[in-house]
Design an enzyme around this catalytic site. Structure first.
Site, PDB file in Angstrom:
ATOM      1  N   ASP A 256     -18.372  -9.009 -23.588  1.00 37.42           N
ATOM      2  CA  ASP A 256     -18.397  -9.571 -22.241  1.00 37.42           C
ATOM      3  C   ASP A 256     -19.541  -8.966 -21.443  1.00 37.42           C
ATOM      4  O   ASP A 256     -19.740  -7.744 -21.468  1.00 37.42           O
ATOM      5  CB  ASP A 256     -17.087  -9.271 -21.507  1.00 37.42           C
ATOM      6  CG  ASP A 256     -15.901 -10.021 -22.077  1.00 37.42           C
ATOM      7  OD1 ASP A 256     -16.065 -11.206 -22.406  1.00 37.42           O
ATOM      8  OD2 ASP A 256     -14.816  -9.419 -22.197  1.00 37.42           O
TER       9      ASP A 256
ATOM     10  N   ARG B 176     -14.541 -13.918 -34.812  1.00 38.50           N
ATOM     11  CA  ARG B 176     -13.794 -14.209 -33.588  1.00 38.50           C
ATOM     12  C   ARG B 176     -13.440 -15.690 -33.541  1.00 38.50           C
ATOM     13  O   ARG B 176     -14.281 -16.552 -33.721  1.00 38.50           O
ATOM     14  CB  ARG B 176     -14.669 -13.843 -32.384  1.00 38.50           C
ATOM     15  CG  ARG B 176     -14.179 -14.342 -31.046  1.00 38.50           C
ATOM     16  CD  ARG B 176     -13.006 -13.531 -30.547  1.00 38.50           C
ATOM     17  NE  ARG B 176     -12.502 -14.116 -29.305  1.00 38.50           N
ATOM     18  CZ  ARG B 176     -12.947 -13.804 -28.108  1.00 38.50           C
ATOM     19  NH1 ARG B 176     -13.887 -12.902 -27.978  1.00 38.50           N
ATOM     20  NH2 ARG B 176     -12.452 -14.374 -27.034  1.00 38.50           N
TER      21      ARG B 176
ATOM     22  N   ARG C 267      -8.069 -10.046 -30.757  1.00 42.96           N
ATOM     23  CA  ARG C 267      -9.367 -10.488 -31.243  1.00 42.96           C
ATOM     24  C   ARG C 267     -10.084  -9.398 -32.024  1.00 42.96           C
ATOM     25  O   ARG C 267      -9.935  -8.212 -31.727  1.00 42.96           O
ATOM     26  CB  ARG C 267     -10.243 -11.008 -30.092  1.00 42.96           C
ATOM     27  CG  ARG C 267     -10.660 -10.042 -29.041  1.00 42.96           C
ATOM     28  CD  ARG C 267      -9.888 -10.052 -27.729  1.00 42.96           C
ATOM     29  NE  ARG C 267      -9.205 -11.232 -27.289  1.00 42.96           N
ATOM     30  CZ  ARG C 267      -9.674 -12.070 -26.370  1.00 42.96           C
ATOM     31  NH1 ARG C 267     -10.835 -11.876 -25.818  1.00 42.96           N
ATOM     32  NH2 ARG C 267      -8.951 -13.085 -25.999  1.00 42.96           N
TER      33      ARG C 267
ATOM     34  N   ASP D  49     -14.728  -8.838 -29.005  1.00 43.04           N
ATOM     35  CA  ASP D  49     -14.949  -9.504 -27.727  1.00 43.04           C
ATOM     36  C   ASP D  49     -16.153  -8.833 -27.074  1.00 43.04           C
ATOM     37  O   ASP D  49     -16.188  -7.606 -26.963  1.00 43.04           O
ATOM     38  CB  ASP D  49     -13.694  -9.322 -26.859  1.00 43.04           C
ATOM     39  CG  ASP D  49     -13.772 -10.065 -25.547  1.00 43.04           C
ATOM     40  OD1 ASP D  49     -14.471 -11.088 -25.472  1.00 43.04           O
ATOM     41  OD2 ASP D  49     -13.114  -9.615 -24.584  1.00 43.04           O
TER      42      ASP D  49
HETATM   43  N1  PH2 Z   1      -9.672  -7.922 -23.309  1.00 43.11           N
HETATM   44  C1  PH2 Z   1      -9.001  -9.030 -23.094  1.00 43.11           C
HETATM   45  C2  PH2 Z   1      -7.558  -9.071 -22.929  1.00 43.11           C
HETATM   46  N2  PH2 Z   1      -6.942  -7.792 -22.930  1.00 43.11           N
HETATM   47  N3  PH2 Z   1      -6.989  -5.460 -23.130  1.00 43.11           N
HETATM   48  C3  PH2 Z   1      -7.696  -4.334 -23.316  1.00 43.11           C
HETATM   49  N4  PH2 Z   1      -7.067  -3.164 -23.333  1.00 43.11           N
HETATM   50  N5  PH2 Z   1      -9.047  -4.342 -23.516  1.00 43.11           N
HETATM   51  C4  PH2 Z   1      -9.735  -5.516 -23.512  1.00 43.11           C
HETATM   52  O1  PH2 Z   1     -10.975  -5.500 -23.703  1.00 43.11           O
HETATM   53  C5  PH2 Z   1      -9.039  -6.725 -23.312  1.00 43.11           C
HETATM   54  C6  PH2 Z   1      -7.639  -6.655 -23.126  1.00 43.11           C
HETATM   55  C7  PH2 Z   1      -9.667 -10.330 -23.021  1.00 43.11           C
HETATM   56  O2  PH2 Z   1     -10.979 -10.253 -22.834  1.00 43.11           O
HETATM   57 MG    MG Z   2     -12.972 -10.021 -22.596  1.00 39.79          MG
HETATM   58 MG    MG Z   3     -14.901 -12.420 -23.789  1.00 37.83          MG
END
Ligand code: PH2
Ligand code: MG
Ligand code: MG
Length: 151
Positions: free
Chosen positions: A113, A99, A108, A111
């Protein structure tokens, strides 16, 4: 004087464990592979275990146009790590999985979170929980429901 065992532990640990919900997302390369390695690595974070895994959803990218579709999944984990320590562990896994942080909401490989805790809120310059985007992401809301239903 050397630090006592308890004061060292206090820097990273909380007195009791709690449930955290961690979102996994990938829209570059071998997306399934990134999610699967992320689950494996999260399962090896100290003082942490995976309690439940949501289904995996393919979702439309939110953010700049022209990106590939995402795979998104959520895990319920039981952890006694302090929230910022948990964040460090997750960021270290993101770094190991290639990443890079460039474009906001850009594509990415992986990710990770922290979406919510069952009993804790965090408002610091580096971490806000519940995640401010939770209410805007229907796939997160569905996966959170899925996980809260099983434990
Ligand atoms: N995460 C993002 C930006 N856009 N779109 C989807 N569908 N799923 C994600 O997890 C996502 C995103 C930035 O964290
Ligand atoms: Mg995110
Ligand atoms: Mg994040």
């Amino acid at each position: 004087m050397p630090k006592s065992r308890s004061s060292v532990a206090a820097a990273n640990d909380r007195d009791r464990s709690e449930i955290a919900y961690v979102a996994l997302g990938s829209n570059l390369g071998d997306r399934d592979g990134y999610l699967s390695r992320a689950r494996e690595r999260i399962g090896r974070i100290p003082k942490t275990r995976i309690v439940a895994e949501s289904s995996i959803a393919e979702t439309l990218p939110i953010g700049p146009a022209g990106q590939p579709m995402y795979l998104n999944q959520m895990l319920a984990i039981e952890t006694s790590l302090d929230p910022h320590r948990l964040l460090q562990e997750l960021q270290s896994i993101e770094r190991d999985e290639g990443r890079t942080r460039s474009v906001r909401w850009g594509p990415r490989t992986l990710d990770l979170d922290i979406v919510a805790f069952d009993h804790t809120q965090v408002h610091s310059p580096t971490l806000v929980v519940p995640h401010p985007e939770l209410r805007n992401r229907d796939f997160w809301l569905r996966q959170l429901e899925e996980l809260r239903g099983v434990k």
